[in-house]
Motif scaffolding. Structure first.
Motif, PDB file in Angstrom:
ATOM      1  N   LYS A  82      -5.191  -1.329   8.338  1.00 63.16           N
ATOM      2  CA  LYS A  82      -4.857  -0.696   7.550  1.00 63.16           C
ATOM      3  C   LYS A  82      -4.630   0.060   6.048  1.00 63.16           C
ATOM      4  CE  LYS A  82      -1.001  -2.297  10.371  1.00 63.16           C
ATOM      5  NZ  LYS A  82       0.365  -2.524  10.693  1.00 63.16           N
ATOM      6  N   LEU A  83      -6.006  -0.931   5.205  1.00 59.40           N
ATOM      7  CA  LEU A  83      -5.382  -0.802   3.446  1.00 59.40           C
ATOM      8  C   LEU A  83      -6.912   0.067   3.548  1.00 59.40           C
ATOM      9  CD1 LEU A  83      -5.013  -4.140   1.991  1.00 59.40           C
ATOM     10  CD2 LEU A  83      -3.433  -1.852   1.699  1.00 59.40           C
ATOM     11  N   TRP A 155       1.651  -3.698  -8.527  1.00 55.53           N
ATOM     12  CA  TRP A 155       0.287  -2.642  -7.761  1.00 55.53           C
ATOM     13  C   TRP A 155       0.548  -3.336  -6.220  1.00 55.53           C
ATOM     14  CZ3 TRP A 155      -3.943  -2.954  -6.530  1.00 55.53           C
ATOM     15  CH2 TRP A 155      -4.495  -1.393  -7.000  1.00 55.53           C
ATOM     16  N   ASP A 156      -0.208  -4.497  -6.142  1.00 53.39           N
ATOM     17  CA  ASP A 156      -0.565  -5.274  -4.242  1.00 53.39           C
ATOM     18  C   ASP A 156       0.900  -4.768  -3.992  1.00 53.39           C
ATOM     19  OD1 ASP A 156      -2.662  -6.099  -6.143  1.00 53.39           O
ATOM     20  OD2 ASP A 156      -1.780  -8.005  -6.021  1.00 53.39           O
ATOM     21  N   GLN A 157       1.932  -4.775  -3.893  1.00 54.07           N
ATOM     22  CA  GLN A 157       3.135  -5.531  -3.021  1.00 54.07           C
ATOM     23  C   GLN A 157       2.782  -3.576  -2.311  1.00 54.07           C
ATOM     24  OE1 GLN A 157       6.711  -7.239  -5.169  1.00 54.07           O
ATOM     25  NE2 GLN A 157       5.224  -9.217  -4.444  1.00 54.07           N
ATOM     26  N   ASP A 158       3.449  -2.587  -3.784  1.00 50.19           N
ATOM     27  CA  ASP A 158       3.454  -1.522  -3.398  1.00 50.19           C
ATOM     28  C   ASP A 158       2.333  -1.099  -2.002  1.00 50.19           C
ATOM     29  OD1 ASP A 158       5.933  -1.434  -4.828  1.00 50.19           O
ATOM     30  OD2 ASP A 158       4.814  -0.487  -6.499  1.00 50.19           O
ATOM     31  N   ARG A 159       1.037  -1.416  -3.094  1.00 47.80           N
ATOM     32  CA  ARG A 159       0.065  -0.765  -2.255  1.00 47.80           C
ATOM     33  C   ARG A 159      -0.062  -1.421  -0.993  1.00 47.80           C
ATOM     34  NH1 ARG A 159      -5.523  -3.927  -2.360  1.00 47.80           N
ATOM     35  NH2 ARG A 159      -7.061  -2.241  -1.072  1.00 47.80           N
ATOM     36  N   GLU A 160       0.740  -2.711  -0.528  1.00 41.62           N
ATOM     37  CA  GLU A 160       0.671  -3.275   0.994  1.00 41.62           C
ATOM     38  C   GLU A 160       1.628  -2.553   1.162  1.00 41.62           C
ATOM     39  OE1 GLU A 160       0.717  -7.286   0.824  1.00 41.62           O
ATOM     40  OE2 GLU A 160      -1.298  -7.532  -0.253  1.00 41.62           O
ATOM     41  N   SER A 161       2.610  -2.470   0.623  1.00 43.47           N
ATOM     42  CA  SER A 161       3.939  -1.478   1.592  1.00 43.47           C
ATOM     43  C   SER A 161       3.733  -0.043   1.709  1.00 43.47           C
ATOM     44  CB  SER A 161       4.981  -1.946   0.577  1.00 43.47           C
ATOM     45  OG  SER A 161       6.378  -1.304   1.571  1.00 43.47           O
ATOM     46  N   ASN A 162       2.820   0.698   1.133  1.00 40.80           N
ATOM     47  CA  ASN A 162       2.703   1.299   1.604  1.00 40.80           C
ATOM     48  C   ASN A 162       1.940   1.811   2.819  1.00 40.80           C
ATOM     49  OD1 ASN A 162       4.086   4.365  -0.546  1.00 40.80           O
ATOM     50  ND2 ASN A 162       3.563   2.379  -1.375  1.00 40.80           N
ATOM     51  N   CYS A 163       0.997   0.419   2.799  1.00 42.58           N
ATOM     52  CA  CYS A 163       0.023   0.984   3.746  1.00 42.58           C
ATOM     53  C   CYS A 163       0.703  -0.121   5.866  1.00 42.58           C
ATOM     54  CB  CYS A 163      -1.144   0.503   3.361  1.00 42.58           C
ATOM     55  SG  CYS A 163      -2.025   1.356   2.298  1.00 42.58           S
ATOM     56  N   ASN A 164       1.664   0.216   5.095  1.00 37.05           N
ATOM     57  CA  ASN A 164       2.958  -0.712   5.946  1.00 37.05           C
ATOM     58  C   ASN A 164       2.528  -2.250   6.702  1.00 37.05           C
ATOM     59  OD1 ASN A 164       4.527   1.945   6.870  1.00 37.05           O
ATOM     60  ND2 ASN A 164       2.473   2.630   7.304  1.00 37.05           N
ATOM     61  N   VAL A 165       2.224  -2.712   6.100  1.00 37.27           N
ATOM     62  CA  VAL A 165       0.898  -4.262   5.561  1.00 37.27           C
ATOM     63  C   VAL A 165       2.399  -5.411   5.849  1.00 37.27           C
ATOM     64  CG1 VAL A 165      -0.431  -5.693   5.169  1.00 37.27           C
ATOM     65  CG2 VAL A 165      -1.211  -3.998   4.474  1.00 37.27           C
ATOM     66  N   PRO A 293      -9.625 -11.745  -1.135  1.00 32.24           N
ATOM     67  CA  PRO A 293     -10.292 -11.571  -2.163  1.00 32.24           C
ATOM     68  C   PRO A 293      -9.931 -10.291  -2.988  1.00 32.24           C
ATOM     69  CG  PRO A 293     -11.343 -11.296  -0.826  1.00 32.24           C
ATOM     70  CD  PRO A 293     -10.436 -11.917  -0.107  1.00 32.24           C
ATOM     71  N   ASP A 294      -9.408  -8.857  -1.724  1.00 31.53           N
ATOM     72  CA  ASP A 294      -9.152  -7.737  -2.484  1.00 31.53           C
ATOM     73  C   ASP A 294      -7.147  -7.224  -3.610  1.00 31.53           C
ATOM     74  OD1 ASP A 294      -8.279  -8.154  -0.258  1.00 31.53           O
ATOM     75  OD2 ASP A 294      -8.316  -5.767   0.157  1.00 31.53           O
ATOM     76  N   ARG A 295      -7.100  -8.173  -3.275  1.00 31.71           N
ATOM     77  CA  ARG A 295      -5.463  -8.089  -4.603  1.00 31.71           C
ATOM     78  C   ARG A 295      -5.863  -8.047  -5.973  1.00 31.71           C
ATOM     79  NH1 ARG A 295      -0.779 -11.920  -1.558  1.00 31.71           N
ATOM     80  NH2 ARG A 295      -0.407 -10.293   0.401  1.00 31.71           N
ATOM     81  N   LEU A 296      -5.189  -7.301  -6.535  1.00 34.06           N
ATOM     82  CA  LEU A 296      -5.195  -7.309  -7.778  1.00 34.06           C
ATOM     83  C   LEU A 296      -4.496  -8.939  -8.981  1.00 34.06           C
ATOM     84  CD1 LEU A 296      -6.643  -5.698 -10.386  1.00 34.06           C
ATOM     85  CD2 LEU A 296      -4.581  -4.513 -10.381  1.00 34.06           C
TER      86      LEU A 296
END
Length: 614
Positions: A82-83, A155-165, A293-296
């Motif tokens: 998804k990301l 930042w991590d949470q917004d990124r995953e939320s916008n990708c429906n993770v 590992p790709d989480r900020l």
């Protein structure tokens, strides 16, 4: 749980559990009774049935944990797809290059805040002059760092939320631990051993790692144990699952390992975290990659973060451990803070603690004194562990000390060996030493290296070939020795002679504690201690009346003595926090029971120890 009702003695019925773990545990107990290894005890069987159900719950928990690790692997695969997908929602939220730029900006901010060079610190102070007018720099720096950590997590949470993770799967809820308490010699350790054997026989062999902290290890083994392998549930190998570790430890050995690991592992840099994390890492046995590992926010694992920050990060919990603690006791208030923190981390990680003690959890406050750490620790024990009393009998006349019973039976049937000599029988003590040493000249001041501590314990008289040694009470218990010294002696010598033992009392508090520790180590390592004392064994400890083996009576009737004036003044219960001594009374009643058991052929033959008869 399915219960079968079968006809029993006198028309009674006995519940038979259909679980595999239950049947294994119950059948092992019943087989030992049939073979004559154990005497049937309805209270022991009651506790075994409770533990049987808990054994099945632990088996189910182990299966759920395997499924949990696999679900984490599947979640990471879905998250990665998804990301990496070119979705318009990502571009609309971050813009074409805003994601990369904000990412780099946060990384650079974090680097600057963690830069301890004078030039960087001075530059930061100039930038935050207004805040420095109110608070000192350490407070300002801590606030800035905490704010940045929250922004990185967001930042991590917004990124995953916008990708429906979806959120990371939750760890299964573990079964409650067990706190088995009761008088000495009633079978607590025996039942815990049966429980451990049951788990070893029912859990999959390839998914289980058993560690005995009470077994001596070589320096090479200890060095190997300190090198933790790294496990990552985020890699491509879905079969790479962490094993479920089972740890057995006498409580004194647990404390020793705690302090040693907090010191050596924290300094070695083998892990990231504080000193308590080092201790927990030793129990878990490996390091865990707790963030994708790709989480900020993976940047934050290199620093000591607060519990609030860790909670917001939505990290993987550390793997659970099943820990058996035998003879749990809290003598020193200083230990309570360490043990409380270690227990909290273990329980928060889903670990299961099974322990035995002479006292109920709340009564430890009467032993160690009331303080905030101790009260919080007893609250934790009561909330996390199921308390079981053995035996749960109101009539004290029905309570049996099986060690004492075996000793009495051995005396009646002439199946015992004398290993306790009063001052009237010194010549018999000396004759036994001569016979066991073969009248050979002993080695004097024989050094024995203590593994991992780079020092020696000196044995005054030793016959290495016969594996026997000899101390005076002053050399062994008045010297500044600890459980690791006694562990080393008991490991290297099967029979330990101790002479010139005075009548013990609370005025010998330090010596009494060391002597108790010695007997515990000797008993745990299946050796024997031969004593020559001023008194008979029944009067060995002056402050413990021979009929005072009942836990309730000791709690209600025994006086407290001041620790700073060796018990010369009796005082009231209002000054409870200034007193100690009850813990020694409980521990010594256990030690005396073990000394009696060591004299039986039953114990000596089981441990393959030969003591000549008179």
């Amino acid at each position: 749980r399915r219960v079968l009702r079968l006809p029993g003695i006198l028309g009674l019925t006995r519940p038979v559990c259909s679980y595999r773990g239950c049947c294994t545990l119950l059948s092992r107990y019943q087989d030992k009774v049939k073979k004559g290894d154990l005497l049937y005890d309805r209270e022991q069987e009651r506790v075994v049935e409770v533990l049987s159900q808990r054994s099945q719950e632990i088996n189910e928990y182990a299966t759920k944990m395997d499924q949990y690790w696999k679900s984490i692997h599947e979640w990471q695969k879905d998250r990665k797809l998804k990301l990496e997908a070119p979705q318009s929602s990502i571009r609309s939220f971050f813009g074409r290059n805003s994601s990369s730029s904000s990412h780099q900006k946060l990384i650079e901010e974090y680097r600057i805040l963690n830069d301890k060079s004078i030039a960087t610190v001075n530059e930061l102070k100039k930038k935050h002059m207004a805040e420095l007018a109110r608070d000192p720099w350490p407070v300002v720096h801590k606030r800035l760092l905490l704010d940045l950590q929250y922004r990185i997590i967001q930042w991590d949470q917004d990124r995953e939320s916008n990708c429906n993770v979806p959120r990371m799967p939750q760890r299964p809820v573990p079964p409650r631990g067990l706190y088995l308490h009761g008088q000495v010699g009633t079978g607590k350790t025996m039942i815990m051993n049966l429980f451990l054997d049951s788990l070893q026989n029912t859990l999959p062999k390839d998914r289980m790692d058993v560690m005995n902290f009470s077994t001596p290890v070589t320096e090479a083994q200890a060095s190997k144990n300190c090198k933790f392998p790294l496990f990552s549930p985020f890699d491509d190998n879905s079969e790479n699952l962490p094993p479920l570790r089972i740890v057995w430890s006498h409580f004194s050995d647990f404390l020793r390992h705690c302090y040693r690991n907090m010191n050596s592992l924290n300094a070695s840099g083998e892990f990231l975290g504080d000193a308590v994390d080092a201790c927990v890492a030793a129990f878990v046995g490996y390091r865990l990659e707790r963030d994708p590992p790709d989480r900020l926010s993976s940047l934050l694992t290199g620093s000591r973060i607060t519990s609030n920050v860790e909670y917001r990060m939505n990290r993987l919990p550390l793997p659970p451990v099943i820990i058996f603690f035998d003879e749990f006791q809290m003598i020193d208030i200083g230990d309570s803070s360490v043990v409380k923190n270690v227990f909290e981390r273990l329980l928060n990680n889903g670990s299961i603690i099974i322990t035995s003690c002479n006292l109920p959890p709340r009564h430890m406050l009467q032993i160690s004194g009331h303080n905030q750490d101790m009260e919080a620790f007893t609250d934790l024990l009561c909330e996390s562990l199921t308390s079981i009393k053995l035996p749960d009998i109101a009539n004290r006349e029905e309570i049996i000390d099986y060690r004492k019973k075996h000793f009495s039976d051995a005396l009646e049937s002439n199946e015992s060996r004398q290993i306790f000599f009063s001052k009237e029988n010194v010549h018999q003590f000396e004759a036994l030493w001569d016979r066991m040493s073969g009248n050979q000249q002993p080695e004097m001041d024989y050094p024995v290296e203590i593994p991992n501590y780079k020092r020696n314990v000196i044995i005054p008289k030793a016959n290495v070939n016969k594996r026997i040694c000899r101390f005076s009470f002053q050399e062994l218990c008045s010297a500044e020795l600890s459980s690791i010294d006694y562990n080393t002696v008991a490991k290297n010598f099967q029979v330990i002679f101790v002479d010139d033992i005075p009548q013990l009392s609370l005025k010998w508090k330090n010596e009494v504690r060391r002597f108790i520790s010695l007997i515990d180590q000797v008993y745990n390592l299946h050796s024997v201690i031969v004593c020559q004392s001023e008194t008979e064994i029944d009067n060995f400890f002056k402050d413990l009346p021979s009929d005072m083996f009942d836990t309730h009576d000791i709690l209600e009737n025994l006086q407290f003595e001041r620790s700073d004036d060796y018990g010369k003044h009796q005082v009231g219960m209002a000054s409870i926090t200034q007193f100690s001594g009850k813990s020694e009374k409980f521990a010594f009643s256990r030690a005396l029971s073990r000394l009696q058991e060591m004299q039986t052929n039953r114990y000596l033959q089981t441990k393959d120890i030969s003591i000549p008869s008179e």
